[in-house]
Design a protein around this motif. Structure first.
Motif, PDB file in Angstrom:
ATOM      1  N   GLU A 134       8.170  -9.351 -11.309  1.00  0.00           N
ATOM      2  CA  GLU A 134       9.191  -8.671 -12.099  1.00  0.00           C
ATOM      3  C   GLU A 134      10.312  -8.081 -11.244  1.00  0.00           C
ATOM      4  O   GLU A 134      11.470  -8.099 -11.639  1.00  0.00           O
ATOM      5  CB  GLU A 134       8.559  -7.569 -12.950  1.00  0.00           C
ATOM      6  CG  GLU A 134       7.548  -8.071 -13.966  1.00  0.00           C
ATOM      7  CD  GLU A 134       8.156  -8.975 -15.024  1.00  0.00           C
ATOM      8  OE1 GLU A 134       9.392  -8.932 -15.203  1.00  0.00           O
ATOM      9  OE2 GLU A 134       7.400  -9.736 -15.655  1.00  0.00           O
ATOM     10  N   LEU A 135       9.967  -7.556 -10.087  1.00  0.00           N
ATOM     11  CA  LEU A 135      10.988  -6.953  -9.232  1.00  0.00           C
ATOM     12  C   LEU A 135      11.501  -7.917  -8.166  1.00  0.00           C
ATOM     13  O   LEU A 135      12.505  -7.641  -7.506  1.00  0.00           O
ATOM     14  CB  LEU A 135      10.425  -5.695  -8.548  1.00  0.00           C
ATOM     15  CG  LEU A 135       9.989  -4.575  -9.483  1.00  0.00           C
ATOM     16  CD1 LEU A 135       9.458  -3.387  -8.677  1.00  0.00           C
ATOM     17  CD2 LEU A 135      11.135  -4.129 -10.391  1.00  0.00           C
ATOM     18  N   ASN A 136      10.826  -9.048  -8.010  1.00  0.00           N
ATOM     19  CA  ASN A 136      11.208 -10.040  -7.004  1.00  0.00           C
ATOM     20  C   ASN A 136      11.275  -9.436  -5.605  1.00  0.00           C
ATOM     21  O   ASN A 136      12.195  -9.707  -4.829  1.00  0.00           O
ATOM     22  CB  ASN A 136      12.546 -10.690  -7.369  1.00  0.00           C
ATOM     23  CG  ASN A 136      12.485 -11.449  -8.678  1.00  0.00           C
ATOM     24  OD1 ASN A 136      11.550 -12.216  -8.912  1.00  0.00           O
ATOM     25  ND2 ASN A 136      13.464 -11.220  -9.547  1.00  0.00           N
ATOM     26  N   VAL A 137      10.291  -8.594  -5.299  1.00  0.00           N
ATOM     27  CA  VAL A 137      10.209  -7.948  -4.000  1.00  0.00           C
ATOM     28  C   VAL A 137       9.252  -8.751  -3.124  1.00  0.00           C
ATOM     29  O   VAL A 137       8.116  -9.015  -3.512  1.00  0.00           O
ATOM     30  CB  VAL A 137       9.730  -6.493  -4.148  1.00  0.00           C
ATOM     31  CG1 VAL A 137       9.330  -5.903  -2.807  1.00  0.00           C
ATOM     32  CG2 VAL A 137      10.827  -5.654  -4.794  1.00  0.00           C
ATOM     33  N   LYS A 138       9.713  -9.122  -1.942  1.00  0.00           N
ATOM     34  CA  LYS A 138       8.895  -9.965  -1.060  1.00  0.00           C
ATOM     35  C   LYS A 138       7.893  -9.174  -0.227  1.00  0.00           C
ATOM     36  O   LYS A 138       6.891  -9.717   0.233  1.00  0.00           O
ATOM     37  CB  LYS A 138       9.796 -10.789  -0.146  1.00  0.00           C
ATOM     38  CG  LYS A 138      10.636 -11.831  -0.878  1.00  0.00           C
ATOM     39  CD  LYS A 138      11.434 -12.671   0.099  1.00  0.00           C
ATOM     40  CE  LYS A 138      12.188 -13.790  -0.616  1.00  0.00           C
ATOM     41  NZ  LYS A 138      13.206 -13.267  -1.535  1.00  0.00           N
ATOM     42  N   ASN A 139       8.168  -7.887   0.014  1.00  0.00           N
ATOM     43  CA  ASN A 139       7.247  -7.056   0.783  1.00  0.00           C
ATOM     44  C   ASN A 139       7.090  -5.704   0.097  1.00  0.00           C
ATOM     45  O   ASN A 139       8.063  -4.964  -0.068  1.00  0.00           O
ATOM     46  CB  ASN A 139       7.757  -6.864   2.210  1.00  0.00           C
ATOM     47  CG  ASN A 139       7.705  -8.147   3.020  1.00  0.00           C
ATOM     48  OD1 ASN A 139       6.648  -8.569   3.469  1.00  0.00           O
ATOM     49  ND2 ASN A 139       8.861  -8.800   3.188  1.00  0.00           N
ATOM     50  N   ALA A 140       5.864  -5.412  -0.308  1.00  0.00           N
ATOM     51  CA  ALA A 140       5.587  -4.161  -1.016  1.00  0.00           C
ATOM     52  C   ALA A 140       4.336  -3.531  -0.426  1.00  0.00           C
ATOM     53  O   ALA A 140       3.390  -4.222  -0.036  1.00  0.00           O
ATOM     54  CB  ALA A 140       5.397  -4.408  -2.516  1.00  0.00           C
ATOM     55  N   LEU A 141       4.322  -2.201  -0.374  1.00  0.00           N
ATOM     56  CA  LEU A 141       3.261  -1.446   0.274  1.00  0.00           C
ATOM     57  C   LEU A 141       2.629  -0.455  -0.686  1.00  0.00           C
ATOM     58  O   LEU A 141       3.319   0.336  -1.323  1.00  0.00           O
ATOM     59  CB  LEU A 141       3.843  -0.702   1.482  1.00  0.00           C
ATOM     60  CG  LEU A 141       2.904   0.218   2.277  1.00  0.00           C
ATOM     61  CD1 LEU A 141       1.817  -0.600   2.980  1.00  0.00           C
ATOM     62  CD2 LEU A 141       3.712   1.019   3.303  1.00  0.00           C
ATOM     63  N   PHE A 142       1.306  -0.493  -0.753  1.00  0.00           N
ATOM     64  CA  PHE A 142       0.550   0.496  -1.526  1.00  0.00           C
ATOM     65  C   PHE A 142       0.648   1.838  -0.809  1.00  0.00           C
ATOM     66  O   PHE A 142       0.427   1.923   0.406  1.00  0.00           O
ATOM     67  CB  PHE A 142      -0.912   0.044  -1.619  1.00  0.00           C
ATOM     68  CG  PHE A 142      -1.841   1.032  -2.253  1.00  0.00           C
ATOM     69  CD1 PHE A 142      -1.743   1.347  -3.594  1.00  0.00           C
ATOM     70  CD2 PHE A 142      -2.851   1.632  -1.508  1.00  0.00           C
ATOM     71  CE1 PHE A 142      -2.616   2.248  -4.194  1.00  0.00           C
ATOM     72  CE2 PHE A 142      -3.731   2.526  -2.092  1.00  0.00           C
ATOM     73  CZ  PHE A 142      -3.616   2.834  -3.434  1.00  0.00           C
ATOM     74  N   LEU A 143       0.958   2.905  -1.544  1.00  0.00           N
ATOM     75  CA  LEU A 143       1.095   4.223  -0.937  1.00  0.00           C
ATOM     76  C   LEU A 143      -0.161   5.067  -1.104  1.00  0.00           C
ATOM     77  O   LEU A 143      -0.608   5.705  -0.165  1.00  0.00           O
ATOM     78  CB  LEU A 143       2.313   4.951  -1.511  1.00  0.00           C
ATOM     79  CG  LEU A 143       3.667   4.348  -1.128  1.00  0.00           C
ATOM     80  CD1 LEU A 143       4.802   5.060  -1.863  1.00  0.00           C
ATOM     81  CD2 LEU A 143       3.887   4.405   0.387  1.00  0.00           C
ATOM     82  N   ASP A 144      -0.744   5.083  -2.295  1.00  0.00           N
ATOM     83  CA  ASP A 144      -1.991   5.827  -2.495  1.00  0.00           C
ATOM     84  C   ASP A 144      -2.470   5.667  -3.925  1.00  0.00           C
ATOM     85  O   ASP A 144      -1.784   5.091  -4.770  1.00  0.00           O
ATOM     86  CB  ASP A 144      -1.812   7.309  -2.171  1.00  0.00           C
ATOM     87  CG  ASP A 144      -3.040   7.888  -1.471  1.00  0.00           C
ATOM     88  OD1 ASP A 144      -4.153   7.390  -1.741  1.00  0.00           O
ATOM     89  OD2 ASP A 144      -2.896   8.818  -0.672  1.00  0.00           O
ATOM     90  N   GLY A 145      -3.656   6.191  -4.182  1.00  0.00           N
ATOM     91  CA  GLY A 145      -4.231   6.171  -5.514  1.00  0.00           C
ATOM     92  C   GLY A 145      -4.930   7.484  -5.800  1.00  0.00           C
ATOM     93  O   GLY A 145      -5.269   8.227  -4.886  1.00  0.00           O
ATOM     94  N   SER A 146      -5.155   7.789  -7.035  1.00  0.00           N
ATOM     95  CA  SER A 146      -5.811   9.023  -7.499  1.00  0.00           C
ATOM     96  C   SER A 146      -4.935  10.260  -7.328  1.00  0.00           C
ATOM     97  O   SER A 146      -4.847  11.086  -8.232  1.00  0.00           O
ATOM     98  CB  SER A 146      -7.152   9.251  -6.785  1.00  0.00           C
ATOM     99  OG  SER A 146      -8.051   8.226  -7.089  1.00  0.00           O
TER     100      SER A 146
END
Length: 281
Positions: free
Chosen positions: A238-250
């Motif tokens: 949907e965003l057409n982003v080639k590099n994305a990073l998980f920041l955190d959860g909970s």
């Protein structure tokens, strides 16, 4: 938050500017109601609020039946910085504590950004105001952070990037103005992380960041639990982003002054602050 020590098996697992070409992800609000018409300007007897005067950089959307908040940082409109806590003091540990110290009119939004230890200090690469406070972490281990490849969100001035840690180590030779390391990467060179399945069993409130080909930073925080796979697909498809990073959860949380949103919850660590550039610039 201190990174999860869960096994990899459990891990298999939000814009003012016009979005990339194509149909919008959703036309409905999260609550399913029709989007209301813009509120009229405050009358002289009303007390103006930030929310009534400043356009939001964030939008609420639905992706694959999951409500998300997508916030867009644009180099010509915003600057990005990292904040851990007041100089010489302990980490803020909450967006509320940050908000007490900052002029909300200058803030587009802020979001937790990077994993941390019991004291709220980063466990990976961390740069604030061009000062490196934590070196790049290339160690192996258990938990989200160590699900290789992990990565770094960093930048100087109006150039922002997300790179896998090994790519960053080999190719970034100058210290950026800001930087934060987290993991895992969600999307690497247009492909979803090899350890992330389409819709794994781990479902949490999560947030992430990615930078598109125009240099815009897309921040996403989920408003309901979702899998790593669904979050990764949102960035890729949907965003057409080639590099994305998980920041955190909970512990994922957002401060958006323009909508009076200030999330509370479990203690956080590093904070990504997106500031508005003055109109004169």
């Amino acid at each position: 938050m201190k990174y999860l020590a869960a096994s990899i098996a459990l891990l298999t697992l939000t814009a003012c500017e016009q979005q990339p070409a194509g149909e919008p992800v959703a036309r409905a609000r999260i609550d399913g109601k029709t989007q209301p018409a813009p509120s009229p300007s405050p009358t002289p007897t009303e007390t103006p609020t930030i929310a009534s005067q400043v356009e939001s950089a964030c939008r609420s959307i639905i992706f694959e039946d999951t409500p998300l908040t997508h916030c867009l940082a644009i180099p010509s409109r915003h600057r990005i910085a990292m904040e851990l806590g007041p100089d010489g003091e302990a980490p803020y540990r909450s967006l509320g504590a940050l908000a007490k110290r900052r002029n909300a009119r200058t803030i587009a939004f802020a979001m937790n950004g990077g994993m941390f230890d019991d004291e709220g200090k980063p466990i990976g690469y961390y740069v604030e105001n061009s000062q490196r406070r934590k070196a790049l972490n290339t160690a192996d281990g258990a938990g989200n952070f160590h699900l290789k490849p992990n990565g770094v969100f960093f930048g100087s001035g109006d150039k922002w990037e997300v790179r896998a840690t090994e790519d960053f180590l080999k190719n970034v030779t100058e210290r950026p103005e800001f930087g934060t390391q987290s993991g895992p990467m969600l999307v690497i060179d247009g492909k979803i992380h090899p350890e992330i399945t389409q819709n794994g069993p781990s479902r949490l409130i999560r947030n992430a960041v990615g930078v598109d080909d125009k240099g815009r930073a897309h921040f996403v925080i989920t408003n309901a639990p979702l899998s790593f796979g669904r979050l990764a697909r949102f960035y890729r498809d949907e965003l057409n982003v080639k590099n994305a990073l998980f920041l955190d959860g909970s512990v994922s949380s957002l401060w958006n002054p323009s909508t009076d949103r200030l999330d509370t919850g479990a203690p956080i660590g590093p904070i990504i602050v997106v500031e508005r550039r003055s109109q004169s610039q």
